[in-house]
Design a protein around this motif. Structure first.
Motif, PDB file in Angstrom:
ATOM      1  N   PHE A   1       0.757  -1.179   0.060  1.00  0.00           N
ATOM      2  CA  PHE A   1       0.122   0.012  -0.084  1.00  0.00           C
ATOM      3  C   PHE A   1       0.924   1.261   0.045  1.00  0.00           C
ATOM      4  O   PHE A   1       0.446   2.255  -0.506  1.00  0.00           O
ATOM      5  N   LEU A   2       1.992   1.080   0.594  1.00  0.00           N
ATOM      6  CA  LEU A   2       3.018   2.549   0.612  1.00  0.00           C
ATOM      7  C   LEU A   2       3.336   2.507  -0.943  1.00  0.00           C
ATOM      8  O   LEU A   2       3.706   3.745  -1.280  1.00  0.00           O
TER       9      LEU A   2
ATOM     10  N   LEU B   1       0.797   4.564  -2.599  1.00  0.00           N
ATOM     11  CA  LEU B   1       0.728   5.812  -2.075  1.00  0.00           C
ATOM     12  C   LEU B   1       1.837   6.587  -2.610  1.00  0.00           C
ATOM     13  O   LEU B   1       1.453   7.818  -2.926  1.00  0.00           O
ATOM     14  N   ALA B   2       2.994   6.226  -2.736  1.00  0.00           N
ATOM     15  CA  ALA B   2       4.073   6.910  -3.391  1.00  0.00           C
ATOM     16  C   ALA B   2       3.828   7.066  -4.756  1.00  0.00           C
ATOM     17  O   ALA B   2       4.170   8.151  -5.384  1.00  0.00           O
ATOM     18  N   LEU B   3       3.414   6.183  -5.725  1.00  0.00           N
ATOM     19  CA  LEU B   3       2.994   6.486  -7.091  1.00  0.00           C
ATOM     20  C   LEU B   3       2.005   7.349  -7.277  1.00  0.00           C
ATOM     21  O   LEU B   3       2.035   8.259  -7.862  1.00  0.00           O
ATOM     22  N   VAL B   4       0.873   7.431  -6.383  1.00  0.00           N
ATOM     23  CA  VAL B   4      -0.193   8.310  -6.131  1.00  0.00           C
ATOM     24  C   VAL B   4       0.281   9.743  -6.132  1.00  0.00           C
ATOM     25  O   VAL B   4       0.117  10.506  -6.667  1.00  0.00           O
ATOM     26  N   ASP B   5       1.251   9.722  -5.290  1.00  0.00           N
ATOM     27  CA  ASP B   5       1.732  11.146  -4.764  1.00  0.00           C
ATOM     28  C   ASP B   5       2.600  11.722  -5.915  1.00  0.00           C
ATOM     29  O   ASP B   5       2.542  13.094  -6.235  1.00  0.00           O
TER      30      ASP B   5
ATOM     31  N   LEU C   1      -6.165   5.739   1.900  1.00  0.00           N
ATOM     32  CA  LEU C   1      -5.449   6.081   3.444  1.00  0.00           C
ATOM     33  C   LEU C   1      -6.582   5.288   4.355  1.00  0.00           C
ATOM     34  O   LEU C   1      -6.075   4.938   5.406  1.00  0.00           O
ATOM     35  N   VAL C   2      -7.749   4.972   3.801  1.00  0.00           N
ATOM     36  CA  VAL C   2      -8.534   4.312   4.835  1.00  0.00           C
ATOM     37  C   VAL C   2      -8.028   2.832   4.746  1.00  0.00           C
ATOM     38  O   VAL C   2      -8.053   1.993   5.665  1.00  0.00           O
ATOM     39  N   VAL C   3      -7.851   2.253   3.591  1.00  0.00           N
ATOM     40  CA  VAL C   3      -7.147   0.920   3.625  1.00  0.00           C
ATOM     41  C   VAL C   3      -5.770   0.739   4.179  1.00  0.00           C
ATOM     42  O   VAL C   3      -5.593  -0.010   4.889  1.00  0.00           O
ATOM     43  N   MET C   4      -5.108   1.849   4.476  1.00  0.00           N
ATOM     44  CA  MET C   4      -3.688   1.789   5.101  1.00  0.00           C
ATOM     45  C   MET C   4      -4.236   1.730   6.681  1.00  0.00           C
ATOM     46  O   MET C   4      -3.585   1.083   7.380  1.00  0.00           O
TER      47      MET C   4
ATOM     48  N   GLY D   1      -5.047 -11.937  -2.208  1.00  0.00           N
ATOM     49  CA  GLY D   1      -6.248 -11.629  -2.990  1.00  0.00           C
ATOM     50  C   GLY D   1      -7.034 -10.348  -2.334  1.00  0.00           C
ATOM     51  O   GLY D   1      -7.428  -9.517  -3.058  1.00  0.00           O
ATOM     52  N   LEU D   2      -7.050 -10.150  -1.014  1.00  0.00           N
ATOM     53  CA  LEU D   2      -7.747  -9.145  -0.410  1.00  0.00           C
ATOM     54  C   LEU D   2      -6.936  -7.725  -0.889  1.00  0.00           C
ATOM     55  O   LEU D   2      -7.669  -6.860  -1.272  1.00  0.00           O
ATOM     56  N   CYS D   3      -5.723  -7.826  -0.802  1.00  0.00           N
ATOM     57  CA  CYS D   3      -4.791  -6.523  -0.882  1.00  0.00           C
ATOM     58  C   CYS D   3      -5.062  -6.178  -2.399  1.00  0.00           C
ATOM     59  O   CYS D   3      -5.259  -4.885  -2.677  1.00  0.00           O
ATOM     60  N   ALA D   4      -4.951  -7.213  -3.425  1.00  0.00           N
ATOM     61  CA  ALA D   4      -5.272  -6.996  -4.755  1.00  0.00           C
ATOM     62  C   ALA D   4      -6.781  -6.355  -4.940  1.00  0.00           C
ATOM     63  O   ALA D   4      -6.887  -5.154  -5.749  1.00  0.00           O
ATOM     64  N   ARG D   5      -7.949  -6.952  -4.234  1.00  0.00           N
ATOM     65  CA  ARG D   5      -9.220  -6.227  -4.475  1.00  0.00           C
ATOM     66  C   ARG D   5      -9.159  -4.881  -3.833  1.00  0.00           C
ATOM     67  O   ARG D   5     -10.097  -4.086  -4.439  1.00  0.00           O
ATOM     68  N   LEU D   6      -8.457  -4.592  -2.792  1.00  0.00           N
ATOM     69  CA  LEU D   6      -8.739  -3.268  -2.059  1.00  0.00           C
ATOM     70  C   LEU D   6      -7.815  -2.291  -3.077  1.00  0.00           C
ATOM     71  O   LEU D   6      -8.600  -1.115  -3.179  1.00  0.00           O
TER      72      LEU D   6
END
Length: 317
Positions: free
Chosen positions: A62-63, A66-70, A115-118, A139-144
């Motif tokens: 997830f980090l 976040l880095a790619l989004v930023d 940020l909710v997921v994190m 699997g859950l991480c990919a769906r999130l």
């Protein structure tokens, strides 16, 4: 091109932060440095997580997002703003303005949901550590991840389309540093009540709801921390959560103030400063707050630097 006696503009002129040349040059230098730090810091985090197998966990997955989004969010606004600091006419074509609004809205929405997921990931790690690997499986991480990328993008498409369907008449001066949502809506020469309602609904869905979910997660996390018997353990946990929660409150708080009531929001100057906060400051600070203060990340840096120095020594001999 005319429709119902309204003239549709082909380009906009951004008024920016200042018209004084010396001030613009100073701001150019400042923001170039900050932008380079932002890009370098976030891309190094992505590279480090990629290279170190110990960081291949949900938290660092997830980090990475976040880095790619930023980096992407900063890039959607800052380069154009830098070019305009050195330009006499701060012109942006109609299509480029629409594209900038789409990407900035989309990436901003993605980050709010991310940020909710994190926060949920941190909640599971602290409140149910024995079942963490079972709950936060791949699997859950990919769906999130699909959820926050799709939700932000869909919201952005909707708001961008209804915004650029508005006739701007001959209004082409945007009093902002970029094609920001409210600044563009203000150019319309028709009633914008439906747009303001859409913005408010979007804010409730992508801002207020995630914000309360994050707060709920941290309330449960803090409750769990208070049950830790070790004073040092409680202090360490509180210190980590405090820095993360500060970023969350600032990110959600400023956006809620701006978009939850479009007509009674902040002044134009405050809107510009808030945009700068999201485009420059937040992307630059996030790697430091979420990663660089982390012992695992520091250990990965030391390992990588040690390998690099060892390789250099071998080449020298």
């Amino acid at each position: 091109m005319g429709t119902d006696n309204h003239t549709w503009v082909r380009e906009f002129i951004l008024l920016g932060l200042s018209r004084d040349w010396d001030t613009q040059v100073s701001l150019f230098v400042l923001f170039v440095v900050m932008y380079l730090v932002t890009v370098l810091g976030n891309l190094l985090i992505v590279l480090l997580i990629r290279l170190d197998g110990r960081l291949h966990t949900p938290m660092y997955f997830f980090l990475t997002n976040l880095a790619l989004v930023d980096v992407s969010y900063a890039t959607s606004i800052v380069p154009q703003m830098l070019a305009h600091f050195l330009a006499e006419q701060k012109v942006i074509p109609y299509v480029s303005c629409a594209a900038q609004l789409f990407f900035s809205l989309g990436l901003g929405g993605i980050e709010f949901v991310l940020l909710v997921v994190m926060a949920y990931n941190r909640y599971v790690a602290m409140c149910d550590p024995l079942r963490y690997s079972v709950i936060m499986h791949g699997g859950l991480c990919a769906r999130l991840a699909i959820t926050f990328w799709v939700s932000g993008s869909v919201n952005s498409v909707m708001l961008t389309v209804i915004t650029f369907q508005l006739p701007m008449c001959s209004n082409k001066f945007i009093d902002h540093i970029s094609c920001e949502l409210l600044a563009v809506v203000r150019l319309a020469c028709v009633d914008t009540s439906s747009n303001e309602i859409a913005i408010m609904v979007s804010s409730i869905v992508l801002l207020m709801s995630p914000f309360f979910l994050v707060l709920l997660s941290y309330i449960k996390i803090i409750t769990s921390i208070l049950q830790i018997r070790s004073t040092e353990g409680r202090k360490k946990a509180f210190h980590t959560c405090a820095s993360h929660l500060t970023v969350v409150v600032l990110c959600y708080g400023m956006a809620i103030v701006t978009y939850i009531q479009p007509r009674s929001g902040p002044s134009v100057l405050q809107e510009k400063l808030i945009s700068l906060f999201y485009a420059i400051l937040t992307p630059m600070l996030n790697p430091m707050i979420y990663s660089l203060r982390n012992k695992e990340v520091k250990g990965a840096w030391q390992k990588l630097l040690g390998q690099s120095s060892g390789f250099t020594s071998k080449l020298a001999t």
